[in-house]
Write a protein that holds these residues in place. Structure first.
Motif, short mmCIF file in Angstrom:
data_model
loop_
_atom_site.label_atom_id
_atom_site.label_comp_id
_atom_site.label_asym_id
_atom_site.label_seq_id
_atom_site.Cartn_x
_atom_site.Cartn_y
_atom_site.Cartn_z
N ALA A 205 0.85 -1.19 0.00
CA ALA A 205 0.00 0.00 0.00
C ALA A 205 0.88 1.24 0.00
O ALA A 205 2.07 1.17 0.32
N PRO A 206 0.32 2.40 -0.38
CA PRO A 206 1.10 3.64 -0.23
C PRO A 206 1.31 3.97 1.24
O PRO A 206 0.63 3.43 2.12
N VAL A 207 2.25 4.87 1.52
CA VAL A 207 2.56 5.25 2.90
C VAL A 207 1.32 5.77 3.63
O VAL A 207 1.16 5.57 4.84
N SER A 208 0.41 6.40 2.90
CA SER A 208 -0.82 6.94 3.52
C SER A 208 -1.69 5.85 4.14
O SER A 208 -2.61 6.15 4.91
N ALA A 209 -1.40 4.58 3.82
CA ALA A 209 -2.16 3.47 4.41
C ALA A 209 -1.82 3.28 5.88
O ALA A 209 -2.61 2.70 6.63
N ILE A 210 -0.65 3.78 6.32
CA ILE A 210 -0.27 3.59 7.73
C ILE A 210 -1.26 4.31 8.66
O ILE A 210 -1.80 3.69 9.58
N PRO A 211 -1.55 5.60 8.42
CA PRO A 211 -2.59 6.24 9.25
C PRO A 211 -3.97 5.57 9.10
O PRO A 211 -4.65 5.32 10.09
N ARG A 212 -4.36 5.25 7.87
CA ARG A 212 -5.71 4.71 7.64
C ARG A 212 -5.88 3.34 8.29
O ARG A 212 -6.90 3.06 8.92
N ALA A 213 -4.88 2.47 8.14
CA ALA A 213 -4.98 1.12 8.71
C ALA A 213 -5.03 1.18 10.24
O ALA A 213 -5.81 0.48 10.88
N ASN A 214 -4.22 2.05 10.83
CA ASN A 214 -4.22 2.18 12.29
C ASN A 214 -5.56 2.71 12.80
O ASN A 214 -6.04 2.29 13.85
N LEU A 215 -6.14 3.62 12.06
CA LEU A 215 -7.42 4.20 12.50
C LEU A 215 -8.59 3.24 12.32
O LEU A 215 -9.50 3.22 13.15
N TRP A 216 -8.58 2.44 11.24
CA TRP A 216 -9.78 1.71 10.85
C TRP A 216 -9.81 0.23 11.17
O TRP A 216 -10.89 -0.36 11.25
N LEU A 217 -8.65 -0.43 11.33
CA LEU A 217 -8.68 -1.88 11.52
C LEU A 217 -9.22 -2.24 12.91
O LEU A 217 -8.60 -1.93 13.92
N ARG A 218 -10.36 -2.87 12.94
CA ARG A 218 -11.03 -3.18 14.22
C ARG A 218 -10.51 -4.48 14.84
O ARG A 218 -10.59 -4.67 16.05
N THR A 219 -10.04 -5.40 13.99
CA THR A 219 -9.71 -6.74 14.50
C THR A 219 -8.21 -7.03 14.52
O THR A 219 -7.80 -8.07 15.02
N ALA A 220 -7.38 -6.13 14.00
CA ALA A 220 -5.92 -6.34 13.99
C ALA A 220 -5.31 -5.94 15.33
O ALA A 220 -5.81 -5.05 16.01
N ASP A 221 -4.20 -6.60 15.70
CA ASP A 221 -3.51 -6.26 16.95
C ASP A 221 -2.57 -5.07 16.77
O ASP A 221 -2.49 -4.20 17.61
N ARG A 222 -1.84 -5.06 15.65
CA ARG A 222 -0.89 -3.97 15.36
C ARG A 222 -0.72 -3.85 13.85
O ARG A 222 -0.99 -4.80 13.11
N VAL A 223 -0.21 -2.71 13.42
CA VAL A 223 0.22 -2.54 12.02
C VAL A 223 1.73 -2.32 12.03
O VAL A 223 2.22 -1.39 12.67
N LYS A 224 2.45 -3.22 11.35
CA LYS A 224 3.90 -3.12 11.30
C LYS A 224 4.36 -2.83 9.87
O LYS A 224 3.75 -3.30 8.91
N LEU A 225 5.44 -2.08 9.76
CA LEU A 225 6.04 -1.77 8.47
C LEU A 225 7.16 -2.79 8.23
O LEU A 225 8.07 -2.92 9.05
N LEU A 226 7.07 -3.52 7.12
CA LEU A 226 8.10 -4.51 6.80
C LEU A 226 9.30 -3.81 6.17
O LEU A 226 9.18 -3.16 5.14
N VAL A 227 10.47 -3.95 6.81
CA VAL A 227 11.70 -3.34 6.27
C VAL A 227 12.50 -4.39 5.49
O VAL A 227 13.09 -4.09 4.46
N GLY A 228 12.51 -5.64 5.97
CA GLY A 228 13.25 -6.68 5.26
C GLY A 228 12.82 -8.07 5.66
O GLY A 228 12.34 -8.30 6.78
N ARG A 229 13.00 -9.02 4.71
CA ARG A 229 12.66 -10.42 4.95
C ARG A 229 13.72 -11.26 4.26
O ARG A 229 13.92 -11.13 3.05
N PHE A 230 14.43 -12.11 4.99
CA PHE A 230 15.52 -12.90 4.40
C PHE A 230 15.83 -14.10 5.29
O PHE A 230 15.42 -14.17 6.44
N LYS A 231 16.60 -15.04 4.73
CA LYS A 231 17.07 -16.20 5.50
C LYS A 231 18.42 -15.87 6.14
O LYS A 231 19.25 -15.21 5.50
N ALA A 232 18.64 -16.30 7.36
CA ALA A 232 19.94 -16.11 8.02
C ALA A 232 20.23 -17.31 8.92
O ALA A 232 19.41 -17.68 9.74
#
Length: 378
Positions: free
Chosen positions: A42-69
């Motif tokens: 989603a665009p960055v503007s989704a961070i405010p909207r998701a935090n305001l509107w999601l009734r059933t989510a625990d948190r909204v996190k921004l994914l910075v990276g995903r890899f095997k280590a």
């Protein structure tokens, strides 16, 4: 910052489908449901909207990276290669928390320390800082989560969990999370013009969440979020999100919502919580035993999280309440009844097999959500 970001809405087990539906309702696509989380672009503007509107989510996190280590060196180098400067300013504060499950890198303190060092090194190089980073600016909580050697590096955009709506000034012994209460209501086909009752209301969470849903009030309207001070989310994005929430609220929608409880103290707490939520006199509160409940209208919805009778002394009393409720509701076939309980004998006590059953976790307690669909009367 105009590019898209990947966001993760975390969810309690069994609630993921509700969160995914809410994310799609906000207009975001490429939504993937995984265990305990919903991932979407989603665009960055989704961070405010998701935090305001999601009734059933625990948190909204921004994914910075995903890899095997598989080694600390790999964890360090791959973390350092990520564009942290896009999200954290030179002054930004960034503590690191972590967890590791079934992975070669099982020492959480070591993983946290290595991620912290890697981010520090990256930021110092990008900002040309020779000494230590001050960390006096906006707060960014980084999480390193490793599962089966896959590393997920995220930043928490919410701050307090999203279940903390800001209205709970008091609670009972075993409060139901607001996010789960919202999911219980969303399971039903209830519309705001139909009667809604919780005869075991406790501190009022289910009734209050129903009122918020009924008037389409954003659940996050009454609180703050940690990402409100992040430099890459413009203040106009936050302003637009709050304006949208205000524009979409239907404060004129009449509601017929009642919460009742055997305890006078809990009714007083429920009233205070409803006032704090700005719902004032929209919900009727009654001190009442469940056996005195008798609907006055047709086609209503009863949604409840009654006592489970887990403590030995409570069991006979709780089972008697289940029987009383079953006897009463037999006379109101147009009503739909939804009960969350860990008591596996519920159907036989209630006297009827559920139309549908759903397994859910209430905190760490494994429960069933018994659903009885009413026969609609015209």
């Amino acid at each position: 910052m105009t590019q898209k970001v990947t966001l993760i809405a975390t969810a309690a087990m069994g609630i993921e489908a509700f969160v995914a539906r809410e994310v799609k309702a906000l207009g975001y696509e490429n939504v993937q449901t995984e265990n305990g989380r919903v991932v979407f672009e989603a665009p960055v503007s989704a961070i405010p909207r998701a935090n305001l509107w999601l009734r059933t989510a625990d948190r909204v996190k921004l994914l910075v990276g995903r890899f095997k280590a598989y080694s600390f060196d790999e964890l360090f180098e791959q973390t350092k290669a990520l564009p942290w400067e896009e999200f954290i300013t030179e002054e930004g504060e960034f503590p690191v928390v972590g967890k590791s499950v079934k992975s070669k890198l099982y020492s959480v303190p070591d993983c946290q320390s290595i991620v912290k060092k890697a981010v520090v090194e990256r930021l110092k190089k990008k900002y040309g800082v020779a000494s230590i980073l001050k960390e006096t600016g906006a707060f960014h909580r980084i999480e390193v989560a490793i599962h089966k050697d896959e590393v997920l590096l995220t930043m928490d955009t919410s701050g307090s969990g999203l279940h903390k709506r800001g209205y709970r000034v008091g609670q009972g012994e075993a409060p139901l999370k607001e996010t789960l209460a919202a999911a219980l209501i969303q399971t039903t086909n209830w519309y705001p013009d139909q009667p809604f009752v919780d005869p075991f209301c406790g501190s009022g969470t289910i009734a209050i969440e129903a009122a918020l849903i009924g008037q389409n009030i954003a659940p996050g309207f009454n609180r703050e979020f940690s990402s409100e001070n992040w430099h890459f989310i413009s203040s106009s994005d936050w302003e637009r999100a709050f304006e949208e929430a205000e524009d979409h609220a239907n404060y004129d929608q009449p509601l017929d919502i009642t919460g009742s409880d055997i305890s006078h103290d809990m009714i007083q707490i429920a009233k205070s919580n409803a006032m704090e939520a700005g719902l004032g006199d929209l919900i009727q509160w009654k001190q009442m035993q469940v056996k005195d409940f008798h609907p006055k209208k047709d086609n209503g919805y009863l949604v409840a999280n009654p006592p489970y009778g887990e403590r030995m002394g409570d069991k006979p009393e709780v089972e008697e309440m289940y029987r009383d409720l079953g006897v009463i509701m037999r006379d109101y076939p147009s009503w739909s009844v939804y009960i969350l309980t860990s008591n596996e004998s519920f159907e036989s006590l209630y006297g009827k097999e559920a139309t549908k059953k759903r397994k859910l976790f209430n905190g760490f307690i494994k429960t069933d959500y018994y659903q009885y669909f009413g026969k609609h009367v015209k």
